[in-house]
Design a protein around this motif. Sequence first.
Motif, mmCIF file in Angstrom:
data_model
loop_
_atom_site.group_PDB
_atom_site.id
_atom_site.type_symbol
_atom_site.label_atom_id
_atom_site.label_comp_id
_atom_site.label_asym_id
_atom_site.label_seq_id
_atom_site.Cartn_x
_atom_site.Cartn_y
_atom_site.Cartn_z
ATOM 1 N N LEU A 126 16.325 -31.313 -19.688
ATOM 2 C CA LEU A 126 15.361 -32.680 -19.957
ATOM 3 C C LEU A 126 15.032 -32.697 -21.288
ATOM 4 O O LEU A 126 14.482 -31.934 -22.068
ATOM 5 C CB LEU A 126 14.282 -32.863 -18.648
ATOM 6 C CG LEU A 126 14.665 -32.789 -17.565
ATOM 7 C CD1 LEU A 126 13.264 -32.136 -16.572
ATOM 8 C CD2 LEU A 126 15.034 -33.952 -17.194
ATOM 9 N N SER A 127 15.219 -33.837 -21.665
ATOM 10 C CA SER A 127 14.562 -34.411 -23.331
ATOM 11 C C SER A 127 13.925 -35.799 -22.701
ATOM 12 O O SER A 127 14.216 -36.548 -22.151
ATOM 13 C CB SER A 127 15.715 -34.133 -24.110
ATOM 14 O OG SER A 127 16.463 -35.297 -23.809
ATOM 15 N N ARG A 128 12.661 -35.763 -23.868
ATOM 16 C CA ARG A 128 12.154 -37.192 -23.803
ATOM 17 C C ARG A 128 12.521 -37.782 -24.629
ATOM 18 O O ARG A 128 12.919 -37.748 -25.990
ATOM 19 C CB ARG A 128 10.587 -36.906 -24.310
ATOM 20 C CG ARG A 128 9.750 -36.137 -23.110
ATOM 21 C CD ARG A 128 8.316 -35.831 -23.551
ATOM 22 N NE ARG A 128 7.538 -37.048 -23.650
ATOM 23 C CZ ARG A 128 6.350 -37.168 -23.650
ATOM 24 N NH1 ARG A 128 5.691 -36.183 -23.648
ATOM 25 N NH2 ARG A 128 5.661 -38.052 -23.652
ATOM 26 N N GLU A 129 12.880 -39.085 -24.327
ATOM 27 C CA GLU A 129 13.415 -40.269 -25.212
ATOM 28 C C GLU A 129 12.281 -41.002 -25.659
ATOM 29 O O GLU A 129 12.222 -41.462 -26.831
ATOM 30 C CB GLU A 129 14.525 -41.160 -24.533
ATOM 31 C CG GLU A 129 15.765 -40.415 -24.064
ATOM 32 C CD GLU A 129 16.373 -39.536 -24.949
ATOM 33 O OE1 GLU A 129 16.463 -39.640 -26.110
ATOM 34 O OE2 GLU A 129 16.743 -38.381 -24.535
ATOM 35 N N ASP A 130 11.199 -41.330 -24.813
ATOM 36 C CA ASP A 130 10.027 -41.998 -25.349
ATOM 37 C C ASP A 130 8.921 -41.741 -24.201
ATOM 38 O O ASP A 130 9.150 -40.827 -23.463
ATOM 39 C CB ASP A 130 10.156 -43.696 -25.459
ATOM 40 C CG ASP A 130 10.849 -44.145 -24.123
ATOM 41 O OD1 ASP A 130 10.387 -43.941 -22.853
ATOM 42 O OD2 ASP A 130 11.666 -45.156 -24.181
ATOM 43 N N ASP A 131 7.976 -42.561 -24.071
ATOM 44 C CA ASP A 131 6.978 -42.181 -23.052
ATOM 45 C C ASP A 131 7.303 -41.977 -21.775
ATOM 46 O O ASP A 131 6.715 -41.008 -20.904
ATOM 47 C CB ASP A 131 5.692 -43.229 -23.153
ATOM 48 C CG ASP A 131 4.791 -43.102 -24.466
ATOM 49 O OD1 ASP A 131 4.927 -42.111 -25.034
ATOM 50 O OD2 ASP A 131 4.093 -43.791 -24.758
ATOM 51 N N ASP A 132 8.203 -42.831 -21.295
ATOM 52 C CA ASP A 132 8.547 -42.794 -20.006
ATOM 53 C C ASP A 132 10.005 -42.156 -19.744
ATOM 54 O O ASP A 132 10.439 -41.621 -18.935
ATOM 55 C CB ASP A 132 8.673 -44.296 -19.112
ATOM 56 C CG ASP A 132 7.218 -44.705 -18.862
ATOM 57 O OD1 ASP A 132 6.276 -43.682 -18.583
ATOM 58 O OD2 ASP A 132 6.946 -45.692 -18.911
ATOM 59 N N THR A 133 11.063 -42.420 -20.687
ATOM 60 C CA THR A 133 12.609 -42.143 -20.617
ATOM 61 C C THR A 133 12.875 -40.819 -20.825
ATOM 62 O O THR A 133 12.298 -40.323 -21.587
ATOM 63 C CB THR A 133 13.239 -42.951 -21.301
ATOM 64 O OG1 THR A 133 12.836 -44.539 -21.102
ATOM 65 C CG2 THR A 133 14.844 -42.954 -21.006
#
Length: 156
Positions: A126-133
């Motif tokens: 899992l990687s974070r693209e922004d606050d939600d995505t």
Amino acid sequence: MDKVILETPDDTMAFGRALGAVLRPGDLVLLAGPLGAGKTTLTRGIADGMGVGGRVSSPTFVLARVHEAGQTGVPLIHVDAYRLGGDLSQLDDLDLDTDLESSAVVVEWGEGSAERLNEDHLVIRLSREDDDTRTATLEPHGEWADRTDSLTALIR
């Protein structure tokens, strides 16, 4: 490697539900990613898809939580290996290889140590693209190579 874009926490839960619905005894899923990437949210979705009982939260301080079998008939063992820091002896003390025969095991922070429990395992990075995505990258090993196609079809 399949990639799934999870635009909201609800998408992460839905992906987890789809995965949980197809887990069977002996399945090993390793969740990788930085703090806040959504590993525990994904595990909550998996538990929901399996219909297991009890509150699902990160077992950081107890290392593992066992959730009784629900509608799929498969118990869930949720492990957080963060505190182990690569100390495999503590992982061995949990006897996960014995429990794996009758349960599905999800290990947060298990990459680099828990793969040895079963050569047939699925790594979800899992990687974070922004606050939600979030982006979930599926890395199947062994028999999981055949199973991930049907899983990603369910959620697209």
